[in-house]
Each structure stands twice: as structure tokens, then as C-alpha cells.
Scaffold this motif. Sequence first.
Motif, PDB file in Angstrom:
ATOM      1  N   LEU A 145       7.651  42.042  14.353  1.00 61.06           N
ATOM      2  CA  LEU A 145       8.358  40.810  15.283  1.00 61.06           C
ATOM      3  C   LEU A 145       7.070  40.036  15.883  1.00 61.06           C
ATOM      4  O   LEU A 145       6.397  40.574  16.441  1.00 61.06           O
ATOM      5  CB  LEU A 145       9.237  41.291  16.144  1.00 61.06           C
ATOM      6  N   ASP A 146       7.191  38.778  15.648  1.00 58.70           N
ATOM      7  CA  ASP A 146       6.307  37.902  16.445  1.00 58.70           C
ATOM      8  C   ASP A 146       7.090  36.739  16.974  1.00 58.70           C
ATOM      9  O   ASP A 146       7.772  35.821  16.145  1.00 58.70           O
ATOM     10  CB  ASP A 146       5.192  37.193  15.256  1.00 58.70           C
ATOM     11  N   LYS A 147       7.172  36.727  18.495  1.00 54.81           N
ATOM     12  CA  LYS A 147       8.001  35.760  19.098  1.00 54.81           C
ATOM     13  C   LYS A 147       9.540  35.814  18.609  1.00 54.81           C
ATOM     14  O   LYS A 147      10.158  34.676  18.462  1.00 54.81           O
ATOM     15  CB  LYS A 147       7.574  34.501  18.994  1.00 54.81           C
ATOM     16  N   GLY A 148      10.010  36.841  18.304  1.00 57.29           N
ATOM     17  CA  GLY A 148      11.259  37.073  17.942  1.00 57.29           C
ATOM     18  C   GLY A 148      11.918  36.781  16.565  1.00 57.29           C
ATOM     19  O   GLY A 148      12.843  36.952  16.035  1.00 57.29           O
ATOM     20  N   GLU A 149      10.601  36.331  15.657  1.00 59.96           N
ATOM     21  CA  GLU A 149      10.970  36.035  14.198  1.00 59.96           C
ATOM     22  C   GLU A 149      10.459  37.359  13.548  1.00 59.96           C
ATOM     23  O   GLU A 149       9.360  37.948  13.585  1.00 59.96           O
ATOM     24  CB  GLU A 149      10.201  34.814  13.956  1.00 59.96           C
ATOM     25  N   THR A 150      11.085  37.665  12.504  1.00 65.45           N
ATOM     26  CA  THR A 150      10.520  38.669  11.363  1.00 65.45           C
ATOM     27  C   THR A 150       9.288  38.227  10.760  1.00 65.45           C
ATOM     28  O   THR A 150       9.317  37.244  10.081  1.00 65.45           O
ATOM     29  CB  THR A 150      11.517  38.902  10.328  1.00 65.45           C
ATOM     30  N   LYS A 151       8.082  38.850  10.923  1.00 63.58           N
ATOM     31  CA  LYS A 151       6.890  38.413  10.383  1.00 63.58           C
ATOM     32  C   LYS A 151       6.692  39.243   9.055  1.00 63.58           C
ATOM     33  O   LYS A 151       6.232  38.570   7.985  1.00 63.58           O
ATOM     34  CB  LYS A 151       5.824  38.851  11.356  1.00 63.58           C
TER      35      LYS A 151
END
Length: 206
Positions: free
Chosen positions: A88-94
Amino acid sequence: EFSELREFIDAPVATYSSGMTVRLGFSVVIHSDVDLLIADEGLAVGDLAFVLKCYRKIAEFRKNGGTIVLVSHGINLIRNTCQNVLWLDKGETKMYGDVQKVCDAYESFMLEKDSNTNEEKGSIINNDPLCHVTEMEFIDKAGEKVEKIGTGEYLRIRLNYSCKREVQNPVFSVTMQNPENVVAICHFSIHDGYKIDKISGDGYID
């Protein structure tokens, strides 16, 4: 018993250190009859013997059908514990998938991020102003110069030097540290079978 806190077990929890509290908490939870365990990177704390015991207990828990959701920035812990990883990167799935592929991608991303904000590439220590190492290079399997190497990939280190005088029996050394300043590699040419009679002018050693 598992926590190895027998002599302190009757003391108020408020008197425990943070490490003791986490150790006791993990010991209780890992022996509970649950199907799903959610833990952070503090799940295995203490000396090496206790950490290894925790890893064995986690493996036993998984073998018996249990599922562990581990929230952590510790790449080595994730590699040794998990099968699949959600990055996760800033709440987004990376990225999501195989532990090794995701961890490799995460490490490459973080190293690239660090290289863009940090101009310091390491230190070259020279004791002689007339003879010094001018550059260290990473060489891949194809013999090409590269800026980064992935886990498990072939690596050859090249030290370029410049000498304004002849040096008899020189010794070269390379030390690498991780971001926590723990030494990962420390090599001396004399210990690795490199016997150099003398050097002068410009040259390199692999």
C-alpha cells in the motif's frame, strides 16, 4: 511459559517495558484458538533465541491452517513470514502478489526514491594523497556498469584507483551497510585471495 517472563508474571503490566508487553501479548495470542491473527512488526521481539522461537510458532500456526495478516515495513520479516504481500502506498494498492516479487519491487522503489533525494553515494577512505580510490562501480553479469542490483543477482565490484607513486603490496577493502548501519558485506582483497605485488598510475581491481 512461552514468553519467558515467569519471574515477572505477577508484576503489574504497567511496570513492564514495551518489549515485555509485546512479548507477553504475542505469547497469549499465538496460543489462542483463532483462525486469523493480525499482527504488526513487533510480533517477534527479544533476543535471537526468542525471535527464532516466535518464527517456529508462526510456522506451526500456518501449518495448522491459521492465517496471519502482518502489517510491517520490515522486508526481511515479511520475506520470512508471508506468502503473499499487499503493498500500500498512501492508502492505494501499489502491488499484490508473490512475496519475493512484491518485496523486490518495493525495495527497488524505495532505493530509487532514496537515490533521488540523497546525493551521498558512500564514502571512499584514502590514507595516501598520492594514491587513492577514485570510484567504485557495480558490474552486472553481462559486464555492464549498473546503478543498482537486485536481491540474488550477480554483482562484481570494481574499484578504480589513481597512483602518483608506486605502491608495494596494496590492500583494498569494501564495506557495505544497510540503512540501519548494520554491516552486510566487508571484504579485504588480501583475505579474498587477491595478491597484488604493486600498483602505479591509473587502473582498477575487481
